[in-house]
Each structure stands twice: as C-alpha cells, then as structure tokens.
Scaffold this motif. Structure first.
Motif, PDB file in Angstrom:
ATOM      1  N   VAL A  59       0.846  -1.201   0.000  1.00  0.00           N
ATOM      2  CA  VAL A  59       0.000   0.000   0.000  1.00  0.00           C
ATOM      3  C   VAL A  59       0.882   1.253   0.000  1.00  0.00           C
ATOM      4  O   VAL A  59       0.675   2.179  -0.789  1.00  0.00           O
ATOM      5  CB  VAL A  59      -0.968   0.002   1.204  1.00  0.00           C
ATOM      6  CG1 VAL A  59      -1.678   1.347   1.326  1.00  0.00           C
ATOM      7  CG2 VAL A  59      -1.983  -1.120   1.072  1.00  0.00           C
ATOM      8  N   SER A  60       1.885   1.251   0.850  1.00  0.00           N
ATOM      9  CA  SER A  60       2.766   2.418   0.959  1.00  0.00           C
ATOM     10  C   SER A  60       3.571   2.664  -0.323  1.00  0.00           C
ATOM     11  O   SER A  60       3.566   3.771  -0.870  1.00  0.00           O
ATOM     12  CB  SER A  60       3.710   2.229   2.148  1.00  0.00           C
ATOM     13  OG  SER A  60       4.601   3.297   2.234  1.00  0.00           O
ATOM     14  N   THR A  61       4.243   1.634  -0.806  1.00  0.00           N
ATOM     15  CA  THR A  61       5.057   1.816  -2.022  1.00  0.00           C
ATOM     16  C   THR A  61       4.163   2.026  -3.243  1.00  0.00           C
ATOM     17  O   THR A  61       4.532   2.762  -4.156  1.00  0.00           O
ATOM     18  CB  THR A  61       5.997   0.620  -2.255  1.00  0.00           C
ATOM     19  OG1 THR A  61       5.223  -0.568  -2.424  1.00  0.00           O
ATOM     20  CG2 THR A  61       6.987   0.463  -1.115  1.00  0.00           C
ATOM     21  N   GLY A  62       2.994   1.387  -3.243  1.00  0.00           N
ATOM     22  CA  GLY A  62       2.054   1.583  -4.348  1.00  0.00           C
ATOM     23  C   GLY A  62       1.565   3.013  -4.422  1.00  0.00           C
ATOM     24  O   GLY A  62       1.449   3.582  -5.514  1.00  0.00           O
ATOM     25  N   GLN A  92      -5.621  -0.946  -3.560  1.00  0.00           N
ATOM     26  CA  GLN A  92      -6.953  -1.223  -3.020  1.00  0.00           C
ATOM     27  C   GLN A  92      -7.051  -2.641  -2.466  1.00  0.00           C
ATOM     28  O   GLN A  92      -7.590  -2.864  -1.379  1.00  0.00           O
ATOM     29  CB  GLN A  92      -8.023  -0.994  -4.094  1.00  0.00           C
ATOM     30  CG  GLN A  92      -8.092   0.438  -4.587  1.00  0.00           C
ATOM     31  CD  GLN A  92      -8.265   1.436  -3.459  1.00  0.00           C
ATOM     32  OE1 GLN A  92      -9.147   1.286  -2.616  1.00  0.00           O
ATOM     33  NE2 GLN A  92      -7.440   2.453  -3.417  1.00  0.00           N
ATOM     34  N   SER A  93      -6.545  -3.614  -3.201  1.00  0.00           N
ATOM     35  CA  SER A  93      -6.654  -5.007  -2.749  1.00  0.00           C
ATOM     36  C   SER A  93      -5.754  -5.285  -1.551  1.00  0.00           C
ATOM     37  O   SER A  93      -6.148  -6.010  -0.632  1.00  0.00           O
ATOM     38  CB  SER A  93      -6.364  -5.975  -3.890  1.00  0.00           C
ATOM     39  OG  SER A  93      -5.040  -5.830  -4.358  1.00  0.00           O
ATOM     40  N   CYS A  94      -4.569  -4.718  -1.545  1.00  0.00           N
ATOM     41  CA  CYS A  94      -3.668  -4.929  -0.407  1.00  0.00           C
ATOM     42  C   CYS A  94      -4.178  -4.254   0.859  1.00  0.00           C
ATOM     43  O   CYS A  94      -3.980  -4.766   1.962  1.00  0.00           O
ATOM     44  CB  CYS A  94      -2.248  -4.463  -0.738  1.00  0.00           C
ATOM     45  SG  CYS A  94      -1.359  -5.621  -1.798  1.00  0.00           S
ATOM     46  N   ALA A  95      -4.851  -3.123   0.706  1.00  0.00           N
ATOM     47  CA  ALA A  95      -5.445  -2.461   1.875  1.00  0.00           C
ATOM     48  C   ALA A  95      -6.517  -3.362   2.485  1.00  0.00           C
ATOM     49  O   ALA A  95      -6.600  -3.512   3.711  1.00  0.00           O
ATOM     50  CB  ALA A  95      -6.027  -1.110   1.491  1.00  0.00           C
ATOM     51  N   ALA A  96      -7.318  -3.977   1.633  1.00  0.00           N
ATOM     52  CA  ALA A  96      -8.349  -4.893   2.137  1.00  0.00           C
ATOM     53  C   ALA A  96      -7.711  -6.116   2.788  1.00  0.00           C
ATOM     54  O   ALA A  96      -8.138  -6.562   3.860  1.00  0.00           O
ATOM     55  CB  ALA A  96      -9.266  -5.327   0.990  1.00  0.00           C
ATOM     56  N   LEU A  97      -6.678  -6.646   2.164  1.00  0.00           N
ATOM     57  CA  LEU A  97      -6.001  -7.819   2.720  1.00  0.00           C
ATOM     58  C   LEU A  97      -5.345  -7.493   4.055  1.00  0.00           C
ATOM     59  O   LEU A  97      -5.445  -8.277   5.006  1.00  0.00           O
ATOM     60  CB  LEU A  97      -4.955  -8.346   1.736  1.00  0.00           C
ATOM     61  CG  LEU A  97      -4.217  -9.611   2.172  1.00  0.00           C
ATOM     62  CD1 LEU A  97      -5.182 -10.771   2.384  1.00  0.00           C
ATOM     63  CD2 LEU A  97      -3.160  -9.970   1.138  1.00  0.00           C
ATOM     64  N   GLU A  98      -4.716  -6.344   4.144  1.00  0.00           N
ATOM     65  CA  GLU A  98      -4.097  -5.934   5.409  1.00  0.00           C
ATOM     66  C   GLU A  98      -5.144  -5.874   6.517  1.00  0.00           C
ATOM     67  O   GLU A  98      -4.915  -6.340   7.642  1.00  0.00           O
ATOM     68  CB  GLU A  98      -3.426  -4.568   5.257  1.00  0.00           C
ATOM     69  CG  GLU A  98      -2.813  -4.056   6.543  1.00  0.00           C
ATOM     70  CD  GLU A  98      -2.320  -2.626   6.451  1.00  0.00           C
ATOM     71  OE1 GLU A  98      -1.678  -2.188   7.430  1.00  0.00           O
ATOM     72  OE2 GLU A  98      -2.562  -1.939   5.449  1.00  0.00           O
ATOM     73  N   SER A  99      -6.301  -5.330   6.200  1.00  0.00           N
ATOM     74  CA  SER A  99      -7.369  -5.215   7.186  1.00  0.00           C
ATOM     75  C   SER A  99      -7.863  -6.584   7.643  1.00  0.00           C
ATOM     76  O   SER A  99      -8.051  -6.822   8.840  1.00  0.00           O
ATOM     77  CB  SER A  99      -8.519  -4.400   6.590  1.00  0.00           C
ATOM     78  OG  SER A  99      -9.537  -4.234   7.525  1.00  0.00           O
ATOM     79  N   LEU A 100      -8.073  -7.500   6.720  1.00  0.00           N
ATOM     80  CA  LEU A 100      -8.532  -8.840   7.093  1.00  0.00           C
ATOM     81  C   LEU A 100      -7.467  -9.590   7.879  1.00  0.00           C
ATOM     82  O   LEU A 100      -7.765 -10.272   8.863  1.00  0.00           O
ATOM     83  CB  LEU A 100      -8.923  -9.645   5.848  1.00  0.00           C
ATOM     84  CG  LEU A 100     -10.158  -9.178   5.090  1.00  0.00           C
ATOM     85  CD1 LEU A 100     -10.450 -10.130   3.935  1.00  0.00           C
ATOM     86  CD2 LEU A 100     -11.361  -9.058   5.990  1.00  0.00           C
ATOM     87  N   ALA A 101      -6.214  -9.473   7.439  1.00  0.00           N
ATOM     88  CA  ALA A 101      -5.121 -10.160   8.130  1.00  0.00           C
ATOM     89  C   ALA A 101      -4.953  -9.635   9.560  1.00  0.00           C
ATOM     90  O   ALA A 101      -4.655 -10.401  10.475  1.00  0.00           O
ATOM     91  CB  ALA A 101      -3.817  -9.994   7.352  1.00  0.00           C
ATOM     92  N   ALA A 102      -5.190  -8.354   9.759  1.00  0.00           N
ATOM     93  CA  ALA A 102      -5.012  -7.742  11.075  1.00  0.00           C
ATOM     94  C   ALA A 102      -5.968  -8.309  12.116  1.00  0.00           C
ATOM     95  O   ALA A 102      -5.645  -8.366  13.302  1.00  0.00           O
ATOM     96  CB  ALA A 102      -5.193  -6.228  10.980  1.00  0.00           C
ATOM     97  N   VAL A 103      -7.142  -8.760  11.661  1.00  0.00           N
ATOM     98  CA  VAL A 103      -8.146  -9.245  12.608  1.00  0.00           C
ATOM     99  C   VAL A 103      -8.334 -10.760  12.538  1.00  0.00           C
ATOM    100  O   VAL A 103      -9.314 -11.300  13.033  1.00  0.00           O
ATOM    101  CB  VAL A 103      -9.502  -8.523  12.423  1.00  0.00           C
ATOM    102  CG1 VAL A 103      -9.358  -7.039  12.698  1.00  0.00           C
ATOM    103  CG2 VAL A 103     -10.078  -8.781  11.041  1.00  0.00           C
TER     104      VAL A 103
END
Length: 154
Positions: A59-62, A92-103
């Motif tokens: 997300v950051s580098t993107g 967009q997809s990595c932001a969603a994945l990060e959110s799911l992985a976090a919980v």
C-alpha cells in the motif's frame, strides 16, 4: 405540558446522561477483570503478521508509485497508464487484505490468493520502469507480498 413539568423532565434526563459514563466504566472494569482472570488461554495472537506487514508495504510503495504516475499524467505523458491501473488495483486489494489479516479473518486465505495474482501482475508492470525508484520499490514490495500470499493461500 406545563413549564414546571418540562423543567423537571429535562433535569431527569440530564441526570441520566451524567450517570451513563459512570455506568459504562463499571461495566468495562468488570469486563476487564474477567478478561484478566481468564489469562492467556483467551489471548488472540495474530495469525497473519507477515502477510499484514507485506500488504501494508505494498500500500505504501504503491501510493508512492501512483503519485509518480499521476505526475507523469499531469505532464501529458501517458506511458505509465497501464502501470497506474495495475498499482491502483494493488493498493486497493492490499489495503483490504491488510485489514482482514489484522483481525485474523477467516476470509484472509481466500483473498490472499487473489491479491497474490494482483501483486504478481503489478510487479510485471513496475518492472517496465527500472529507472524509476518508486517503481522499483513497488515491484520489490509486490514480489514479497505475492510470496506471502502464496504461503497463506496454500
């Protein structure tokens, strides 16, 4: 309704509102005491730490890569349009994945498979611009995240 009744009702409502935070603190305190008594048996450790970190890096580098692409578009240079589209999907997809992985979402593994493919496609696009540092960084992050996605999705 008479003025006296209105004022009395208003005073009662104010008293209830003032007491509400104190009641909430009591309930929260009791919940925390119960949690402390249960101990480590009910801890919820992260299951996808590496995936969360790698998707956050994408997300950051993107976003850095997107900034560069937008700058190129502002100069009427459309040579990076395909890269920009790919990076947009990545962010967009990595932001969603990060959110799911976090919980520790049970859907993390399913999404990781799709995101791994998106990361791989983005890495291919970024590789077309090796002289641009933002693209190189994004490509490296994509490859790392694709590898983590592959581990989790397996």
């Amino acid at each position: 309704m008479e003025r006296r009744d209105f004022i009395t009702g208003l005073g009662g409502a104010a008293a209830l509102m003032a007491a509400a935070p104190a009641m909430g603190q009591t309930a929260d305190h009791a919940h925390m005491q119960g949690h402390d008594q249960m101990g480590a048996a009910h801890d919820h450790p992260p299951q996808f730490s590496a995936l969360k970190a790698s998707s956050a890096r994408c997300v950051s580098t993107g976003n850095d890569c997107l900034r560069h692409c937008f700058g190129m578009l502002a100069m009427n240079d459309t040579s990076m349009v395909a890269c920009m589209r790919s990076v947009h999907d990545l962010v967009q997809s990595c932001a969603a994945l990060e959110s799911l992985a976090a919980v520790n979402s049970p859907h993390t593994r399913v999404l990781a498979k799709a995101v791994g493919e998106i990361c791989s496609a983005c890495a291919v696009e970024c590789a077309k611009f090796p002289a641009i540092a933002d693209c190189r960084s994004c490509q490296e992050a994509c490859l790392a995240c694709a590898a983590e996605c592959k581990k989790v999705a397996a």
